[in-house]
Every structure is written in C-alpha cells, then in structure tokens.
Design an enzyme around this catalytic site. Structure first.
Site, short mmCIF file in Angstrom:
data_model
loop_
_atom_site.label_atom_id
_atom_site.label_comp_id
_atom_site.label_asym_id
_atom_site.label_seq_id
_atom_site.Cartn_x
_atom_site.Cartn_y
_atom_site.Cartn_z
N GLU A 65 0.80 -1.22 0.00
CA GLU A 65 0.00 0.00 0.00
C GLU A 65 0.83 1.28 0.00
O GLU A 65 0.44 2.27 -0.60
CB GLU A 65 -0.92 0.02 1.23
N SER A 326 -27.85 -24.37 54.47
CA SER A 326 -26.89 -24.57 55.57
C SER A 326 -25.48 -24.09 55.24
O SER A 326 -24.56 -24.33 56.02
CB SER A 326 -26.78 -26.06 55.89
#
Ligand SMILES: [Zn+2]
Ligand SMILES: [Zn+2]
Length: 754
Positions: A65, A326
């Site tokens: 590019e 519990s």
C-alpha cells in the site's frame, strides 16, 4: 509560511474528530477472544492491541500500500506526481498514490472520489500526522479497513474468517487479509475463495521478486489452501460476557481472568449433568470457579444452557439472590472458634430448643443428645448451629457477613434473626463462593478479580489461620451424611473440603468446595422458583462439584493444607471437650487457640455428699458431722435432662436433697423458658390459641408449680410442657415455683387481633 497559516486556520475550523465505535471484545486470560458484541453502528470492528499486529502482515501491507509510509508527512508528492502524469498521458483516472494516512482519512470521512475530495483527504491526512504517531495511524488503518459485509479491521477478519488471533497469522493468511480490502465486495471469504487465492498468489509472487520474505516461506504460502468461511462471533460464557460488557461499558477490549480451558470443561460437564436431572424436573445449574491464589474468576456459568428459553436459560444464576440453606454454618463455627467459645471437640447438646417461639428442627428430625462441634458441622445439624449463633450473637455474625461482602445481608442488617444460619437470609452464589475462598487462604477474604488489572490489595482477615485450618479439616472428613448417594468411596472422591446446603421448600441445592488451588461453587435448582422434592445439596449439587474437581484439578498436585502457626493442640475430656479434670478418663487430642479458647476445666461429673445409703444428698448447711460419703455423679445440663425425660432415656438420677434441710438456694430457681418474658403475644381470640408453659429447673427438682396471676394452674414434673389459653387481653404474671420453694416470676402482654 502562508501555507502553514492556512493549515493552522483550517485545523481550527475543521477539527479532527476521531471517534471510532469498536465492538466490545471479551478476552480470556490467554488473550483469546471468548465473546464479542456488535459496535453501536452494528459493525464487527474489533480494536487491535499494539502487540497483536503481526510483523508479517505489517510488512506485506506496507510494501503493497505505501512503502514510504514511515518517511512521508501523510501525503507522498512523488507518487502523486507520477500518477497525475500517467492519468494525463492515458486520458483516464486510475486510483493509487493514496498513502495509508490518506486511506485512514477516507475511512474516517467517507465521500465520493473526486479531485476536490482528494484535497480534503490530503488535508485530513496532514492533520492525522500532526496529532498521531505513524504506528497509531497504521493501527487505525488496520482497525478500519473493510472486509466485506459488516466486518471491519484485521482483528474482526482474523477472528470471524480465519478463527485465528491476528498475531499468529501465517504468511498466506496475512497476504489474504492484505488483498481483500482492495475489493471487499467481490472478494468474499467463503464465497470466492478461488479468486482470493489467485489474487493472493499474484501478490505473493510480487513479494518473491522483491525478496520480501524467505523464499521457502513464500513457496509454502503459495500452496496453502484457503478453506476459510465466515463464522459466528465466539459466544463462550455468555452470561459472564454480558455482565462484563455492562460493567466496563467504555472499554473496547475487556481483558478478563477467565480460563478458557476450565470454562469449557465446566460448560460441558454442567450441560451433560443437567440432562440427567431433567427427569426429576430440575432444569438449571450455575457454577463459579475461583483460583484461590489469585482470586481470579476462572469459570463462570450463569446457567447450563443459555439457549434454553423454556427454562429461563438466560437468567444468570451466579448473581441471583437465593437462600443459602446450611452453607453459612462453616463460617459461623470458624468465627465462634475465634471468639474462644468452642473448639472442634466441644460437646454441645442436640435437643429440641425454643427461642421465643422459634423452634428449629434438624434436617432429618433426629436429636442425638450430646454431640461435638465437629460432628455437628460435618453432619450439618441445625439445632447446634442455632445454639452457637445464639451464643455468639446474631449481630456479631451479621457484621462478619457484611465484612465478607454479602450485599443483601448489608441491606437486611438488624432485621436478621437466628434463622439466618438455616437459610433465613439472602445470598448470591458468587458471594458464598468468595467467602469459602477465605478458608484455603488462611482465613483472608478478598473481592473476586474479574479483569486482569484487578488486584487483591484489599485482602482482609475474616477468621484466624488456625480457625480456618480446623474448618478445612472438618469439611474434608469423609464420615458424613452428605456424600452423594452413589459416591464410590475411594475412587471418585476428590480430596476437597466441601459443604452442602438445601433451602427451605427445596428450591436451592448448594455444594461449595475447595482444595488448595480452587474454590468451586455449584447451585442447582429451577429459575422458575419451583421446588422439587428430590432436590438437595447432597444428591443434586455435589456430584457436579466432584466432577468439576476431578476434571480441572485431578489429584491436585498442590497437596493439602498444613497446620498454620497459631494452631495448637491440647488434651480434652471426650465427654465435654473441655480441658481434662482429675476424673476425666476418656481423653482426646483437640485443636485450640492458645490464649483465646476457653480454659474452663471439664465438669462432666460433680462431687455430691450423700447419706450412707445413697438416698439423700446434703448441702454444706445440712451436712452431718459424720456419717456421709462422697460420690461423683453425672452433671447433666438441664436441657439434656429434659430431653432424657421426654424421650424416656434412662440416666443416672441424683439423690433427692435432704428433706430435713431448711436452706433454699435462690440461684437455682427455675428459669421460665416459655412464654418469653416481656414479650407481646398477638393471638386470634376465636382460635383459642394456647401458650406453652415450660421451665428449666435445677437437676434435683422433681416437681414445679405453675401460677398465672398468682392462681395455681397445675403441679407438674419439672420437665413437662403445659399449655394455657388466655381469655382476656392484658398483662399476665406467670410464676413457677419448684419443690424446694424457689420461685420465678415473669410478665407478658397478650393482645387479641380483631
Ligand atoms: Zn470430663
Ligand atoms: Zn441441705
């Protein structure tokens, strides 16, 4: 100079706005993407991290590019001049000469390609270069380049097309990703793979000419097939991911502590496990796994099947508010040990009790008389737990729970009563599990870590290391009723400490366990709130807990806990659990906290002076000068005596006190246990509701006399419960006199509801 002034003015008039909406990405501890969400503009646009940019990709992109990217100021005048000449000589427009910076400008401000717009693009490029470094601009480019459909940026393309982390791209993959943005609509991965390969290889051959990469790498890349196609975004741990996105709204990348391997194991174990429970109408399970050393959340399962809409699979059970059953008992015992009130071998009575009308029962309805703290916890008895909480004080325990981050306990505060230890409060799975993670950490509590950057700096001591150690030992015993029904005692049992719980109405089954490495919390039930008779912590939740430990930390190499510094042992009497007295023959070794644990000596026997025939007992005031003998007799607590009487359990009775004795020991006067003194009773008049009369008398007392408002109601054995029906509202005086003439009064208020 003029040029600079113009640029500065333009920069002021048209400021650069750089707001990129990224897709929130959730990563695991290894950096891999486990879940992701669309950006606000419905794009898959995932932000790259600087270390995720593959050098191969970077090189390929720059060569293709903009090979002078690092040398130009945002525009490349030489390249532009060349293209301009070409366009004029051939009479047509070709693209090109756009630097990467200009492409970024175009991606940020999309507009038609005209010469005019090219000028603005150039201006924006200069602006970008002014404000950002080259690396930042390249990163923006890699984050914004289009890959077809709603996929933008190299990271989203790597994840959604190649199922690959961007930093691990092969040369072929990197070049593939560098060519697609040229024609994102006609080079669709999965649809036009052949065209992509042809185009890719064209560029590979260009790199070959340029000698950009090692020759062999290029040869390999030329032959690499492209089998990729678009996949759905990863959706691991959906409840966790939603929560993280909600919690850290402005972060593009949320780096969590989740362990991908552990998470996937837990997901599949829970999914398969729940399939076995469907026949019992049990449809939901939630799990959280915490690394004890780092407090990192390594696995998070909100529900076993997110997609099961019929059974509310989207509900997140890890943070749902439930009853703990519990499961808070180990913490209660640990706190009480630290207060010096008990040690593991302390003997406590396990007989029916009544606290102002609150009469807890044991899960299996069994009362065993005396029991050690160790047995009471290992068998999860309710009555000893309520008694211990009463001794410790509810407010002290509530304060401890608040320190451990229980949000609902913080809200409820002083409204909580004794029932909280049996599940009468609200908790979340994550809170319970974080609390349990204090036991393997020498009693130190720390908030859970969700993100890698979170610290455990706010660690604080909840219970002492020795107390935590004693709980670890009790909870890892195997002689207990909460082993799953089918547990194969030797083979499948992981070495862990664990506690089960079942809430009232059988709506919640809990099993929370830990070894040195992990603490795992499991909840099983129905998000619909429906209770199931078969649901309980032992059979519904513990098998999954065991499966998880056996899978993620099989035969843990971390070993087991060693006694910490402040842990000591002493010899105690087996009958009471207290330090031995001269008459205690049955002895046992017990853990304790020096300087803290009670040092009262055992008094399981008491010396009684009796007549030679053993029929009468003497006190100092009636003891004859001669003709008596000493006898050691059992020293039962009054509640145990009452229990033996009501259950017709034979026990060694004390001789009657010398009938000729005139002395009255007022300190042994009966205690009126019911009704509760100073209490206001609201009754329904039409129902003729009864109040119970019950006392605890001294163990020599045989008979007591009950009076209401000074009127005799009945003479009865001291251990018998009587009832009376108030007819009018108002104040009542209740009196109880024993056969020695000792009397106690108490007052209550009765009101009738209209
Ligand atoms: Zn003893
Ligand atoms: Zn006497």
């Amino acid at each position: 100079m003029l040029f600079l002034i113009i640029l500065t003015t333009l920069n002021f008039l048209f400021p650069l706005r750089l707001q990129v909406d990224y897709s929130p990405v959730i990563t695991a501890s290894d950096g891999s993407v486990i879940n992701a969400f669309l950006s606000r503009d419905d794009k898959w646009r995932m932000q790259l991290e600087p270390d995720e940019i593959s050098p191969i990709l970077k090189k390929a992109i720059l060569l293709k590019e903009d090979r002078y990217f690092y040398y130009h100021p945002g525009i490349n005048l030489v390249a532009m001049g060349r293209v301009l000449v070409k366009n004029i000589s051939r009479g047509k427009k070709t693209a090109g000469a756009s630097t990467i910076t200009m492409q970024v400008a175009r991606l940020l401000y999309p507009q038609q390609r005209t010469y005019g717009n090219k000028i603005t693009e150039m201006f924006r490029a200069l602006q970008l270069e002014w404000y950002y470094s080259k690396d930042e601009i390249l990163q923006l480019y890699l984050n914004l380049v289009p890959f077809g459909g709603n996929i933008e940026g190299v990271k989203a393309a790597s994840v959604l097309y190649l199922q690959q982390s961007p930093q691990h791209l092969s040369l072929a993959q990197a070049v593939t990703l560098s060519v697609i943005p040229n024609k994102p609509t006609s080079l669709r991965i999965g649809k036009q793979n052949n065209r992509i390969v042809a185009f890719r290889n064209k560029w590979l051959r260009y790199y070959q000419e340029q000698k950009a990469f090692p020759a062999k790498d290029i040869l390999d890349a030329l032959h690499e097939p492209l089998a990729a196609s678009r996949v759905e975004a990863p959706g691991v741990a959906p409840h966790f991911a939603f929560r993280m996105r909600q919690k850290y709204q402005n972060q593009a990348i949320i780096k969590t502590t989740l362990n991908r391997h552990v998470q996937e194991k837990v997901e599949s174990l829970a999914y398969n496990y729940l399939h076995q429970l469907r026949g019992k109408n049990i449809y939901n399970a939630s799990v959280i796994v915490i690394n004890n050393q780092t407090r990192a959340v390594e696995a998070y399962l909100g529900s076993a099947d997110f997609s099961d809409a019929e059974h509310h699979g989207q509900v997140d059970g890890v943070r749902a508010i439930r009853s703990p059953g519990s499961t808070l008992k180990p913490f209660l015992y640990a706190v009480t040990i630290d207060r010096g009130l008990i040690t593991p071998h302390t003997v406590i009575s396990n007989v029916p009790i009544d606290y102002a009308g609150y009469r807890p029962e044991n899960y299996f309805g069994n009362y065993s008389g005396n029991i050690t703290i160790e047995q009471a916890l290992a068998t999860s008895l309710n009555i000893p737990a309520v008694k211990i909480l009463d001794q410790l004080g509810v407010s002290h325990f509530v304060q401890k729970l608040q320190q451990a981050g229980f949000s609902q306990v913080k809200k409820a505060g002083h409204q909580l009563g004794l029932s909280l230890i049996l599940g009468g409060c609200d908790v979340k799975l994550e809170e319970l599990t974080a609390l349990f993670a204090a036991f393997p950490n020498d009693g130190k509590f720390a908030p859970l870590r969700w993100q890698q950057q979170d610290t455990t700096a706010s660690e604080k001591s909840l219970v002492s290391p020795a107390s935590a150690y004693m709980i670890n030992q009790i909870l890892s015993q195997l002689k207990r009723p909460d082993l799953p029904y089918n547990a194969d005692n030797s083979r499948n049992l992981p070495k862990i400490a664990w506690k089960t719980g079942t809430s009232y109405g059988r709506k919640d089954a809990w099993s929370i366990g830990y070894n040195k490495k992990y603490t795992v919390g499991v909840w099983v039930g129905n998000f619909s709130g429906e209770g199931v008779p078969e649901l309980n912590g032992t059979d519904s939740a513990t098998p999954l807990l065991f499966d998880i430990f056996n899978t993620i930390d099989y035969n843990s190499p971390a070993g087991w806990f060693v006694p910490p510094g402040n842990f000591s042992q002493r010899v105690v009497c087996k009958t009471s659990g207290l330090p031995v007295n001269s008459f205690c023959s049955d002895q046992v070794l017990d853990g304790f906290l020096p300087g803290i644990s009670a040092v009262t000596k055992c008094a399981h026997l008491k010396k009684v002076l009796v007549s030679p025939d053993g029929k009468y007992a003497y006190c100092p005031s009636c003891l004859p000068d001669v003709n008596y003998k000493e006898k050691w007799l059992p020293n039962f607590a009054s509640d145990i005596l009452a229990f033996y009487e009501s259950e017709h359990i034979p026990y060694q009775q004390l001789p009657t006190h010398n009938p000729a004795c005139s002395r009255i020991f007022q300190e042994y006067a009966p205690v009126i246990v019911s009704p509760t003194a100073e209490m206001e009773y609201l009754l329904e008049q039409a129902e003729e509701q009864k109040l119970m009369l019950r006392c605890q008398a001294h163990n020599e007392v045989k008979q007591v006399y009950w009076y209401i408002n000074d009127k005799l109601i009945k003479a009865a054995p001291a251990t018998e419960n009587l009832f009376f029906t108030p007819k009018t509202s108002g104040k009542y005086k209740i009196s109880c006199t024993d056969d020695q003439g000792r009397n106690t009064n108490s007052y209550i208020l009765v009101k009738f509801l209209d």
